[in-house]
Scaffold this active site. Structure first.
Site, PDB file in Angstrom:
ATOM      1  N   GLY A 194       7.767   5.292  -0.631  1.00 17.22           N
ATOM      2  CA  GLY A 194       6.617   5.410  -1.470  1.00 17.22           C
ATOM      3  C   GLY A 194       6.859   5.806  -2.721  1.00 17.22           C
ATOM      4  O   GLY A 194       8.021   6.489  -2.983  1.00 17.22           O
TER       5      GLY A 194
ATOM      6  N   CYS B 133      11.241  13.724  -0.862  1.00 16.57           N
ATOM      7  CA  CYS B 133      10.535  13.081  -2.005  1.00 16.57           C
ATOM      8  C   CYS B 133      11.733  12.888  -2.907  1.00 16.57           C
ATOM      9  O   CYS B 133      12.512  13.574  -3.423  1.00 16.57           O
ATOM     10  CB  CYS B 133       9.835  14.173  -2.594  1.00 16.57           C
TER      11      CYS B 133
ATOM     12  N   HIS C  11       1.023  12.089   1.166  1.00 15.67           N
ATOM     13  CA  HIS C  11       2.344  12.580   0.190  1.00 15.67           C
ATOM     14  C   HIS C  11       2.003  12.182  -1.230  1.00 15.67           C
ATOM     15  O   HIS C  11       1.944  12.686  -2.199  1.00 15.67           O
ATOM     16  CB  HIS C  11       3.373  12.286   0.928  1.00 15.67           C
ATOM     17  N   GLU C  12       1.855  10.755  -1.277  1.00 20.05           N
ATOM     18  CA  GLU C  12       1.622  10.050  -2.452  1.00 20.05           C
ATOM     19  C   GLU C  12       0.447  10.605  -3.268  1.00 20.05           C
ATOM     20  O   GLU C  12       0.554  10.864  -4.530  1.00 20.05           O
ATOM     21  CB  GLU C  12       1.515   8.382  -2.472  1.00 20.05           C
TER      22      GLU C  12
ATOM     23  N   HIS D 173       0.678  13.425  -5.125  1.00 20.50           N
ATOM     24  CA  HIS D 173       1.213  13.287  -6.625  1.00 20.50           C
ATOM     25  C   HIS D 173       0.441  13.158  -7.681  1.00 20.50           C
ATOM     26  O   HIS D 173       0.647  13.444  -8.853  1.00 20.50           O
ATOM     27  CB  HIS D 173       2.319  12.131  -6.229  1.00 20.50           C
TER      28      HIS D 173
END
Ligand code: GNR
Ligand code: NI
Length: 174
Positions: free
Chosen positions: A46, A94, A136-137, A140
């Site tokens: 990702g 990451c 998780h993305e 960001h």
């Protein structure tokens, strides 16, 4: 297509809050393709636009295992509509926190509303690795990294390590 440089922690840009995309146009599509190429090159599953320094709410994902069965996914302005109360734990990494891994708990399922590569509105029910990765993305996009969920001590140890690594690289380059 272009492979871009992935920013790594510590870097203030990674802490910016990304802005909604008003219109999925040519510029955004070129960015998405570049992000995908950058992600494949770095062997990630990702990537959020801010990781290549662009503060737009854009994510690319490909969680397919086999190299010859690529299945890229594009998410513009993603919103989580529904989170499962049940949590699941994954060992996360990451690309902006290189070589560091930690177990993180997140809702095991979630429903995501977003615009696809062509700017069309979509709704997707996710679970497993896909649900974890999307969350998780999306972190960001808010300037959040997985290390923010760790204890202060663990987080500061990781940041210290990464800073030292950066200093080393800078000395070689300069
Ligand atoms: O490549 C990645 N692997 C990964 C593994 C578990 C949970 C999340 C991820 S995302 C990460 C790529 C990345 O940094 N995306 O922002
Ligand atoms: Ni990441």
């Amino acid at each position: 297509m272009t492979i871009k440089t992935i920013l790594t922690e510590p870097n203030k840009i990674l802490r910016q809050i990304s802005k909604p995309v008003e219109n999925v146009g040519k510029e955004e599509q070129v960015l998405m393709k570049d992000m995908l190429e950058t992600m494949y090159h770095a062997k990630g599953i990702g990537l959020a636009a801010i990781q290549v320094g662009v503060p737009k709410r854009i994510i690319v994902l490909d969680i397919s295992k086999e190299e010859n069965k690529k299945s890229p996914m594009f998410f513009v302005n993603p919103v989580i509509k529904n989170k499962n109360l049940k949590l699941s734990t994954y060992e996360e990494g990451c690309l902006s926190v290189p070589n560091q891994f930690a177990e993180i708990d997140r809702p095991s399922e979630c429903i995501v509303e977003y615009l696809d590569f062509n700017g069309e509105k979509k709704i997707l029910k996710t679970k497993g690795l896909l649900a974890t990765c999307i969350q998780h993305e999306m972190d960001h996009l808010e300037g959040i990294l997985f290390i923010d969920y760790l204890s202060k001590l663990k987080k500061s140890m990781i940041i210290k390590k990464l800073s030292k690594q950066k200093d080393k690289v800078d000395r070689i380059v300069v």
